[in-house]
Design a protein around this motif. Structure first.
Motif, PDB file in Angstrom:
ATOM      1  N   ALA A 155       0.835  -1.299  -0.041  1.00 49.85           N
ATOM      2  CA  ALA A 155       0.142  -0.030  -0.124  1.00 49.85           C
ATOM      3  C   ALA A 155       0.748   1.400   0.020  1.00 49.85           C
ATOM      4  O   ALA A 155       0.690   2.404  -1.219  1.00 49.85           O
ATOM      5  CB  ALA A 155      -0.928   0.101   1.074  1.00 49.85           C
ATOM      6  N   LEU A 156       1.428   0.778   0.191  1.00 47.40           N
ATOM      7  CA  LEU A 156       3.113   2.494   0.748  1.00 47.40           C
ATOM      8  C   LEU A 156       3.385   2.455  -0.424  1.00 47.40           C
ATOM      9  O   LEU A 156       3.373   4.073  -1.425  1.00 47.40           O
ATOM     10  CB  LEU A 156       3.889   2.275   1.964  1.00 47.40           C
ATOM     11  N   ARG A 157       3.754   1.816  -1.495  1.00 48.72           N
ATOM     12  CA  ARG A 157       4.318   1.773  -2.356  1.00 48.72           C
ATOM     13  C   ARG A 157       3.581   2.292  -3.884  1.00 48.72           C
ATOM     14  O   ARG A 157       4.170   2.705  -4.080  1.00 48.72           O
ATOM     15  CB  ARG A 157       5.660   0.908  -2.743  1.00 48.72           C
ATOM     16  N   ALA A 158       2.455   2.188  -3.267  1.00 49.57           N
ATOM     17  CA  ALA A 158       1.493   2.119  -4.275  1.00 49.57           C
ATOM     18  C   ALA A 158       1.236   3.498  -3.917  1.00 49.57           C
ATOM     19  O   ALA A 158       0.387   4.872  -4.622  1.00 49.57           O
ATOM     20  CB  ALA A 158      -0.595   1.883  -3.851  1.00 49.57           C
ATOM     21  N   ALA A 159       0.862   4.918  -2.666  1.00 52.22           N
ATOM     22  CA  ALA A 159       0.693   5.303  -1.917  1.00 52.22           C
ATOM     23  C   ALA A 159       1.737   6.583  -3.057  1.00 52.22           C
ATOM     24  O   ALA A 159       1.448   7.665  -3.098  1.00 52.22           O
ATOM     25  CB  ALA A 159       0.541   6.009  -1.321  1.00 52.22           C
ATOM     26  N   ARG A 202       4.648  11.404  -0.567  1.00 55.87           N
ATOM     27  CA  ARG A 202       6.371  11.688  -0.797  1.00 55.87           C
ATOM     28  C   ARG A 202       7.197  11.195  -0.159  1.00 55.87           C
ATOM     29  O   ARG A 202       7.613  11.025   0.839  1.00 55.87           O
ATOM     30  CB  ARG A 202       6.041  13.171  -1.065  1.00 55.87           C
ATOM     31  N   ARG A 203       7.769  10.546  -0.503  1.00 59.55           N
ATOM     32  CA  ARG A 203       9.776   9.963   0.114  1.00 59.55           C
ATOM     33  C   ARG A 203      10.249  10.793   0.292  1.00 59.55           C
ATOM     34  O   ARG A 203      10.998  12.006  -0.849  1.00 59.55           O
ATOM     35  CB  ARG A 203      10.154   8.944  -0.369  1.00 59.55           C
ATOM     36  N   LEU A 204      10.620  11.956   1.577  1.00 61.26           N
ATOM     37  CA  LEU A 204      11.597  12.491   1.845  1.00 61.26           C
ATOM     38  C   LEU A 204      12.932  12.098   2.051  1.00 61.26           C
ATOM     39  O   LEU A 204      14.204  13.188   2.196  1.00 61.26           O
ATOM     40  CB  LEU A 204      11.139  13.274   3.388  1.00 61.26           C
ATOM     41  N   GLY A 205      13.710  10.725   2.104  1.00 65.81           N
ATOM     42  CA  GLY A 205      14.870  10.476   2.404  1.00 65.81           C
ATOM     43  C   GLY A 205      15.385   9.925   3.185  1.00 65.81           C
ATOM     44  O   GLY A 205      14.381  10.060   4.168  1.00 65.81           O
ATOM     45  N   THR A 257      12.344   8.417   5.510  1.00 65.01           N
ATOM     46  CA  THR A 257      11.354   9.230   5.898  1.00 65.01           C
ATOM     47  C   THR A 257      10.342   9.429   5.352  1.00 65.01           C
ATOM     48  O   THR A 257      10.408   9.999   3.707  1.00 65.01           O
ATOM     49  CB  THR A 257      11.842  11.045   6.219  1.00 65.01           C
ATOM     50  N   VAL A 258       8.717  10.056   5.578  1.00 66.12           N
ATOM     51  CA  VAL A 258       7.996  10.186   4.067  1.00 66.12           C
ATOM     52  C   VAL A 258       6.965  10.634   4.496  1.00 66.12           C
ATOM     53  O   VAL A 258       6.853  11.086   5.720  1.00 66.12           O
ATOM     54  CB  VAL A 258       7.114   8.879   3.881  1.00 66.12           C
ATOM     55  N   ALA A 259       6.012  12.034   4.162  1.00 62.31           N
ATOM     56  CA  ALA A 259       5.580  12.706   4.490  1.00 62.31           C
ATOM     57  C   ALA A 259       4.318  12.562   3.512  1.00 62.31           C
ATOM     58  O   ALA A 259       4.239  12.376   2.252  1.00 62.31           O
ATOM     59  CB  ALA A 259       6.326  14.487   4.553  1.00 62.31           C
TER      60      ALA A 259
END
Length: 295
Positions: A31-35, A42-45, A48-50
């Motif tokens: 689900a996270l990959r699909a999101a 959005r991946r922040l590096g 971390t995601v936001a």
């Protein structure tokens, strides 16, 4: 199966920013990959995601010779926030020129920036908390301040000093937030609930208090020891599955058995109808006499 939209909703309840591991634990890897693929997360590096709307592009920040500020800066510092802004927030020098297109993309604030803030493209930690405290509601600002202290990059003394030295407009709000901030707060949801509780006459709460003494029952989100009141912030995002939910139900039962008055509020109650939460707590204080039990 968890949908990408549900992943985004869970991330919002976690404060708009989270480690990938924590978000996967509450949703799923797929689900996270699909999101991320659909752009709702959005991946922040650095793992971390936001939420994507919270971070303006560096191009926009440099174009207006400004710096990420307020909630956008809070996210840049890795702090959790209570309510995502509808647009990224950027502070620009008072003499700066901002095009109509940039005004449409970001929410502009005018103020003095240091050379370091302009070079880094983000306001400093203490300045960020104070900016939020001067412009946001008490609960939202408290969530930022709690997160800042919890991160370990800012001390309460530094925060209080910065608030007292801030511009006169909004200074009293900033000082109140700084003096009320507490690194023991577990998450923005709890901070928002504490913000409501601190406005209830006669109620004095502390976060994450251990209940039960020698016969430990558990940690409670908010506790007024004198009145024997326990206030819990309930969200499925923080339970994840059935086992934590069952454990919490038994914990609440044990608290009531030990003489505590327990009241529980949902995420929607706190964020969408804070007046009703305030009314419930006010009534509860009016019906409660000082307790004899100890935490």
């Amino acid at each position: 199966m968890t949908t990408p939209v549900e992943v985004a909703v869970t991330l919002a309840q976690l404060g708009g920013v989270s480690t990938s591991a924590d978000l996967r634990a509450l949703t799923s890897r797929r689900a996270l990959r699909a999101a991320v693929a659909q752009g709702v997360v959005r991946r922040l590096g650095r793992g971390t995601v936001a939420l994507p709307a919270l971070d303006p592009t560096q191009t926009t920040v440099r174009a207006v010779q400004g710096a990420r500020s307020h909630l956008s800066a809070a996210l840049d510092h890795g702090w959790a926030i209570a309510v995502p802004p509808t647009r990224p927030m950027v502070t620009v020098p008072r003499s700066g020129q901002v095009s109509a297109a940039d005004r449409a993309r970001v929410r502009i604030f005018w103020g003095t920036l240091t050379d370091l803030e302009v070079a880094n493209g983000v306001t400093g930690p203490a300045r960020t908390v104070v900016d939020c405290a001067r412009t946001l509601g008490f609960g939202q600002a408290l969530a930022v301040a709690d997160s800042a202290l919890r991160s370990g990059g800012l001390t309460r003394n530094e925060l209080v000093a910065a608030a007292r030295a801030s511009p006169r407009t909004g200074r009293s709000r900033a000082v109140r937030v700084a003096e009320s901030a507490d690194p023991r707060a577990a998450n923005p949801f709890e901070s928002m609930l504490r913000g409501i509780a601190l406005d209830v006459p006669g109620l004095s709460v502390e976060p994450q208090v251990h209940i039960g003494g020698a016969e430990f029952i558990g940690a409670a989100d908010l506790v007024d020891v004198r009145l024997g009141i326990v206030i819990e912030a309930e969200s499925w995002a923080y339970h994840g599955d059935r086992s934590p939910f069952d454990r919490d139900v038994r914990r609440y039962t044990a608290m009531v058995r030990a003489g505590w008055r327990v009241v529980r509020f949902l995420w929607a109650d706190v964020y969408r109808d804070p007046a009703a939460v305030h009314a419930v707590l006010t009534d509860l204080v009016g019906e409660t006499h000082p307790a004899t039990q100890t935490a």
